[in-house]
Design an enzyme around this catalytic site. Structure first.
Site, PDB file in Angstrom:
ATOM      1  N   LYS A  49      -2.829   5.970  -4.322  1.00 46.50           N
ATOM      2  CA  LYS A  49      -3.912   6.911  -4.016  1.00 46.50           C
ATOM      3  C   LYS A  49      -3.663   8.242  -4.711  1.00 46.50           C
ATOM      4  CE  LYS A  49      -3.690   4.864   0.611  1.00 46.50           C
ATOM      5  NZ  LYS A  49      -2.257   4.527   0.653  1.00 46.50           N
ATOM      6  N   HIS A  85      -7.457   9.654  -1.773  1.00 42.23           N
ATOM      7  CA  HIS A  85      -6.761   9.630  -0.481  1.00 42.23           C
ATOM      8  C   HIS A  85      -7.574  10.308   0.626  1.00 42.23           C
ATOM      9  CE1 HIS A  85      -2.397   9.330   1.162  1.00 42.23           C
ATOM     10  NE2 HIS A  85      -3.275   9.092   2.103  1.00 42.23           N
ATOM     11  N   ASP A 104       0.833  -1.195   0.000  1.00 40.15           N
ATOM     12  CA  ASP A 104       0.000   0.000   0.000  1.00 40.15           C
ATOM     13  C   ASP A 104       0.871   1.250   0.000  1.00 40.15           C
ATOM     14  OD1 ASP A 104      -2.990   1.082   0.904  1.00 40.15           O
ATOM     15  OD2 ASP A 104      -1.360   2.309   1.719  1.00 40.15           O
ATOM     16  N   SER A 128       7.212 -10.479  11.877  1.00 41.06           N
ATOM     17  CA  SER A 128       6.311 -10.751  12.992  1.00 41.06           C
ATOM     18  C   SER A 128       4.913 -10.233  12.729  1.00 41.06           C
ATOM     19  CB  SER A 128       6.933 -10.161  14.250  1.00 41.06           C
ATOM     20  OG  SER A 128       6.089  -9.505  15.029  1.00 41.06           O
ATOM     21  N   TYR A 154       3.167   9.969  -0.659  1.00 49.08           N
ATOM     22  CA  TYR A 154       4.233   9.368   0.142  1.00 49.08           C
ATOM     23  C   TYR A 154       5.604   9.600  -0.479  1.00 49.08           C
ATOM     24  CZ  TYR A 154       0.477   6.626   2.393  1.00 49.08           C
ATOM     25  OH  TYR A 154      -0.663   6.205   3.044  1.00 49.08           O
ATOM     26  N   LEU A 188      -2.057  -0.022  14.711  1.00 49.84           N
ATOM     27  CA  LEU A 188      -1.449  -0.265  16.020  1.00 49.84           C
ATOM     28  C   LEU A 188      -1.449   0.990  16.886  1.00 49.84           C
ATOM     29  CD1 LEU A 188       1.602  -2.413  14.825  1.00 49.84           C
ATOM     30  CD2 LEU A 188      -0.612  -3.219  15.686  1.00 49.84           C
ATOM     31  N   LYS A 215       2.850  -0.953   9.165  1.00 44.49           N
ATOM     32  CA  LYS A 215       4.110  -0.497   8.567  1.00 44.49           C
ATOM     33  C   LYS A 215       5.233  -0.687   9.575  1.00 44.49           C
ATOM     34  CE  LYS A 215       6.775   3.510   8.739  1.00 44.49           C
ATOM     35  NZ  LYS A 215       6.811   4.836   9.387  1.00 44.49           N
TER      36      LYS A 215
END
Length: 277
Positions: free
Chosen positions: A76, A109, A46, A241, A51, A191, A232
């Site tokens: 985007k 976006h 993504d 992980s 970015y 997160l 990310k």
């Protein structure tokens, strides 16, 4: 290698449920970490025009040796490229940087309601899909009113809606609207930020009981709800992980305990209804 489940879109296509996000990753770094991610087993990447790392993502894809058709790439269109012709031109730029003749998913976006050009931009996405330049189309950071408006005006329903979502900010009302239209929910900042969520006693206790990490517990919570999620990290161990979270199954009781963490003031990022960037 970890296998990520595919989640179906209403347009007949599908998306790997856990992907790799590259927000705030510099272009040269992206070329390295995206290749690492693909090597680890990620097949969903993504990115976004703003970015500044589409070239790096493209280099990583080319260097990976994985056939293009086995990868799922999202990009985007940025706020300054809203408008019908402007958005189509921006897509040409993104495809050139990515080194591909199509993307699997193209998103608006931000709606940026004060700018008022999200509807004509949505029509550009519809046209790009018609031309085969993008496989599927969706939106990101749309308030409910603007989401309803583009659907009513065009009859075309986004396949997915990418918004800030984590246990402290669960977007329940928006998710109900998406569900009524058959729109998948995709979580950015899954997160949280700053480590507060990962240190929450509810999360850490479940992680200890499962013998896993707090981040994996939170990602498993997103997956349990059927969300698409794009964590990310530029740390090799965490890249691996995070992907392994697809193998972690939470009980209904554990999911309910995390559900109870929702807060009225849990938003971290900007409110999509009131942005000016």
């Amino acid at each position: 290698m970890t296998t990520v489940p595919q989640t179906p879109f209403h347009d007949g296509r599908s998306i790997p449920q856990l992907g790799y996000g590259v927000w705030q990753v510099e272009d040269e770094v992206a070329a390295d970490v995206v290749e690492q991610a693909i090597r680890a087993g990620y097949r969903h990447i993504d990115t976004a025009a703003i970015y500044g790392n589409e070239k790096g993502v493209g280099r990583a894809v080319a260097a990976s040796g994985v056939p293009r058709e086995e990868l799922f790439i999202t990009t985007k269109v940025w706020n300054s490229d809203h408008g019908y012709e402007e958005a189509l031109a921006a897509l040409d730029t993104s495809l050139a940087k990515l080194g591909t003749d199509y993307v699997d998913l193209w998103l608006i976006h931000w709606a940026k309601p004060t700018q008022g050009r999200y509807l004509e931009t949505w029509k550009a996405l519809i046209e790009a899909q018609r031309r085969g330049r993008v496989r599927s189309i969706g939106v990101s950071n749309f308030p409910a009113e603007q989401l309803e408006e583009i659907i009513e005006a065009t009859g075309v329903v986004p396949v997915i809606h990418q918004v800030e979502t984590h246990p402290y900010f669960q977007q329940r009302a928006l998710r109900e609207l998406e569900q009524r239209h058959g729109i998948l929910h995709e979580s950015w900042s899954p997160l949280g930020q700053g480590g507060e969520l990962l240190a929450d006693p509810v999360i850490t206790r479940i992680a200890e009981a499962k013998g896993t990490t707090p981040a994996q517990v939170v990602l498993a919570w997103h997956l349990a709800h059927g969300f698409v999620v794009i964590p990310k990290s530029v740390t090799p161990e965490r890249i691996v992980s995070n992907l392994e979270a697809v193998g972690l199954v939470l009980s209904d009781e554990e999911v309910a305990r995390i559900d109870a963490l929702d807060r009225e003031d849990g938003r971290i990022g900007p409110d999509p209804a009131h942005i000016e960037f």
